[in-house]
Write an enzyme that holds these catalytic residues in place. Structure first.
Site, PDB file in Angstrom:
ATOM      1  N   GLU A   1     -11.573 -13.980  53.490  1.00 42.61           N
ATOM      2  CA  GLU A   1     -12.589 -13.603  54.045  1.00 42.61           C
ATOM      3  C   GLU A   1     -13.381 -15.155  54.495  1.00 42.61           C
ATOM      4  O   GLU A   1     -14.411 -14.961  55.374  1.00 42.61           O
ATOM      5  CB  GLU A   1     -13.683 -13.038  52.913  1.00 42.61           C
ATOM      6  CG  GLU A   1     -13.307 -11.762  52.585  1.00 42.61           C
ATOM      7  CD  GLU A   1     -13.286 -10.723  53.348  1.00 42.61           C
ATOM      8  OE1 GLU A   1     -15.085 -10.426  53.722  1.00 42.61           O
ATOM      9  OE2 GLU A   1     -12.934  -9.879  53.599  1.00 42.61           O
TER      10      GLU A   1
ATOM     11  N   LEU B   1     -23.214 -19.816  35.573  1.00 46.57           N
ATOM     12  CA  LEU B   1     -22.656 -20.953  37.316  1.00 46.57           C
ATOM     13  C   LEU B   1     -23.522 -21.121  37.973  1.00 46.57           C
ATOM     14  O   LEU B   1     -23.274 -21.855  38.615  1.00 46.57           O
ATOM     15  CB  LEU B   1     -21.462 -19.560  38.213  1.00 46.57           C
ATOM     16  CG  LEU B   1     -20.332 -19.309  37.512  1.00 46.57           C
ATOM     17  CD1 LEU B   1     -19.055 -18.857  38.185  1.00 46.57           C
ATOM     18  CD2 LEU B   1     -19.409 -21.227  37.730  1.00 46.57           C
TER      19      LEU B   1
ATOM     20  N   TYR C   1     -20.320 -13.063  50.885  1.00 40.13           N
ATOM     21  CA  TYR C   1     -18.844 -13.697  50.181  1.00 40.13           C
ATOM     22  C   TYR C   1     -17.997 -14.519  51.215  1.00 40.13           C
ATOM     23  O   TYR C   1     -18.348 -15.807  50.678  1.00 40.13           O
ATOM     24  CB  TYR C   1     -17.895 -12.705  49.527  1.00 40.13           C
ATOM     25  CG  TYR C   1     -16.996 -12.475  48.717  1.00 40.13           C
ATOM     26  CD1 TYR C   1     -17.026 -13.169  47.186  1.00 40.13           C
ATOM     27  CD2 TYR C   1     -15.592 -12.861  49.563  1.00 40.13           C
ATOM     28  CE1 TYR C   1     -15.849 -13.797  46.905  1.00 40.13           C
ATOM     29  CE2 TYR C   1     -14.548 -13.121  48.987  1.00 40.13           C
ATOM     30  CZ  TYR C   1     -15.156 -13.215  47.687  1.00 40.13           C
ATOM     31  OH  TYR C   1     -13.127 -14.648  46.382  1.00 40.13           O
TER      32      TYR C   1
ATOM     33  N   SER D   1     -10.675 -18.145  50.186  1.00 39.32           N
ATOM     34  CA  SER D   1     -10.880 -16.746  50.273  1.00 39.32           C
ATOM     35  C   SER D   1     -10.387 -16.517  51.920  1.00 39.32           C
ATOM     36  O   SER D   1     -11.039 -17.335  52.624  1.00 39.32           O
ATOM     37  CB  SER D   1     -11.764 -15.908  49.935  1.00 39.32           C
ATOM     38  OG  SER D   1     -11.418 -14.628  50.259  1.00 39.32           O
TER      39      SER D   1
HETATM   40  P1  GDP Z   1     -12.298  -7.028  49.200  1.00 39.26           P
HETATM   41  O1  GDP Z   1     -12.737  -6.611  50.114  1.00 39.26           O
HETATM   42  O2  GDP Z   1     -10.982  -8.405  49.001  1.00 39.26           O
HETATM   43  O3  GDP Z   1     -12.949  -7.701  47.869  1.00 39.26           O
HETATM   44  O4  GDP Z   1     -11.319  -6.285  48.278  1.00 39.26           O
HETATM   45  P2  GDP Z   1     -11.371  -4.804  48.478  1.00 39.26           P
HETATM   46  O5  GDP Z   1     -10.427  -3.970  47.235  1.00 39.26           O
HETATM   47  O6  GDP Z   1     -12.880  -4.369  47.606  1.00 39.26           O
HETATM   48  O7  GDP Z   1     -11.328  -4.367  49.303  1.00 39.26           O
HETATM   49  C1  GDP Z   1      -9.632  -3.986  50.463  1.00 39.26           C
HETATM   50  C2  GDP Z   1     -10.418  -2.715  51.696  1.00 39.26           C
HETATM   51  O8  GDP Z   1     -10.457  -2.155  50.683  1.00 39.26           O
HETATM   52  C3  GDP Z   1     -11.997  -3.375  52.945  1.00 39.26           C
HETATM   53  O9  GDP Z   1     -11.153  -3.667  53.811  1.00 39.26           O
HETATM   54  C4  GDP Z   1     -12.556  -2.119  52.201  1.00 39.26           C
HETATM   55  O10 GDP Z   1     -13.282  -1.774  53.517  1.00 39.26           O
HETATM   56  C5  GDP Z   1     -11.711  -1.043  51.810  1.00 39.26           C
HETATM   57  N1  GDP Z   1     -11.686   0.114  51.306  1.00 39.26           N
HETATM   58  C6  GDP Z   1     -12.226   1.145  51.588  1.00 39.26           C
HETATM   59  N2  GDP Z   1     -12.192   2.283  50.691  1.00 39.26           N
HETATM   60  C7  GDP Z   1     -13.155   1.171  49.629  1.00 39.26           C
HETATM   61  C8  GDP Z   1     -13.439   1.679  48.318  1.00 39.26           C
HETATM   62  O11 GDP Z   1     -13.799   2.982  48.147  1.00 39.26           O
HETATM   63  N3  GDP Z   1     -13.590   0.783  47.352  1.00 39.26           N
HETATM   64  C9  GDP Z   1     -13.707  -0.735  48.278  1.00 39.26           C
HETATM   65  N4  GDP Z   1     -12.957  -1.734  47.248  1.00 39.26           N
HETATM   66  N5  GDP Z   1     -12.793  -0.671  48.852  1.00 39.26           N
HETATM   67  C10 GDP Z   1     -12.731  -0.205  49.900  1.00 39.26           C
END
Ligand code: GDP
Length: 331
Positions: free
Chosen positions: A130, A58, A151, A128
């Site tokens: 985000e 990409l 992101y 997204s």
């Molecule tokens: P994304 O933020 O859309 O990429 O989705 P994620 O599933 O990675 O994260 C969702 C939410 O979960 C965010 O607010 C993170 O800060 C929170 N979170 C809390 N603990 C964790 C962890 O151990 N891993 C990840 N990936 N997210 C976490």
């Protein structure tokens, strides 16, 4: 010039075809009689039934232009790129390239193809939530974009580009996707980390689960539902931007509670440990999408409840780990 493709079937090019959304989308399209070309990273292998796999990076805009020219798609679904907010902090420049700039190369190539061949080309961008950063909930199509992560910045650039290319005659649409989960979610995302963790504790492979911010509220939906929304948007008469969400937010803590309850485990406090390593430099407190526009105009709405999402993922992971043992944890 031929008219819009509508519901097809025709030829689709799907970037990120080996990912959660891409694999569900490819299955849906092939079932409906579409020819599906799928883009995956060089050096990676993937075999999806009936998908013609192409390797391209990409970050290589020339390769993307050649791929669009060679496959001559009726619709391009751009689902590829770095998809993890957390990971984007480790690789901000790569995120800008593959998540932010690649969609621009693809739209430019689509517009060139449309102009040179006199054939309508549609474009769907997986945008997204985000892009809204920490904007107050609920977020809708008119919420200002104020991203707070690399992101979010990359997705915001691509989102803005969709409107620009649309103004130039490309039928480009964006689905503004809130978090969406499934048994194909990698464990780098919090829901799958939790459901695999709960299953591992239940089966005695682990004693604890280490997480970051439990208070973040997210609008968690079911990925196959969201792929249906993508299909509806890409085949709509008028290209436009739509929020794809459930309209309900739950905290990460509530997801852990639902998952641990589904696994037949008691109080989550007995098993959870918080470690700042899993917290982010910036994390939106509440994301909750207002999906009334897509319901009103395209008749789409989410079908799967928060509790059902947690339950289906835990049931899958219990079975998976039961079959594969602790090795099943290294997905
Ligand atoms: P994304 O933020 O859309 O990429 O989705 P994620 O599933 O990675 O994260 C969702 C939410 O979960 C965010 O607010 C993170 O800060 C929170 N979170 C809390 N603990 C964790 C962890 O151990 N891993 C990840 N990936 N997210 C976490």
């Amino acid at each position: 010039m031929a008219g819009p493709v509508g519901a097809g079937p025709g030829v689709a090019l799907v970037t990120g075809v080996s990912g959660q959304d891409g694999s569900y989308l490819a299955e849906s399209l092939t079932k409906r009689g579409w020819t599906v070309h799928g883009l995956i990273r060089p050096g990676h292998s993937w075999s999806g039934d009936g998908v013609q796999v192409h390797h391209a990076d990409l970050a290589d805009s020339n390769g993307l232009v050649a791929l669009v020219r060679d496959t001559a798609p009726d619709v391009i679904y751009n689902l590829g790129g770095i998809s993890s907010v957390g990971y984007s902090w480790n690789e901000p420049y790569d995120t800008a390239l593959v998540t932010g700039a690649a969609p621009i190369a693809l739209m430019d190539a689509a517009l060139q193809l449309q102009r040179s061949e006199g054939k309508a080309v549609r474009f769907f961008q997986a945008s997204s939530a985000e892009i809204f950063g920490a904007a107050p909930a609920p977020q809708s199509e008119s919420t200002p974009r104020v991203p707070i992560s690399p992101y979010g910045v990359a997705k915001s650039m691509a989102h803005a580009a969709v409107a620009v290319f649309r103004s130039q005659g490309l039928a480009a649409s964006a689905g503004i996707l809130f978090n969406h989960e499934s048994v194909r979610r990698p464990p780098s995302f919090v829901t799958r980390k939790i459901t695999l963790g709960a299953a591992a504790i239940k089966l005695g492979f682990r004693t604890e689960l280490v997480l970051g911010n439990l208070d973040a509220q997210r609008d968690f939906g079911w990925a196959p539902d969201y792929v249906d929304a993508m299909l509806a948007i890409a085949s709509a008469e008028e290209p436009d931007d739509f929020i794809i969400a459930t309209g309900v937010a739950h905290s990460v803590r509530e997801f852990a509670e639902a998952a641990f309850a589904s696994a037949g485990l008691g109080e989550i406090e007995r098993y959870l440990r918080i470690d700042a390593r899993f917290s982010r430099a910036a994390d939106a407190p509440t994301m909750r999408g207002d999906a009334s526009k897509i319901a009103r105009e395209l008749g789409w709405k989410a079908t799967t409840s928060f509790e059902d999402i947690a339950r289906k993922m835990v049931e899958h992971d219990l079975e998976w780990l039961d079959q594969h043992g602790p090795e099943g944890l290294s997905l």
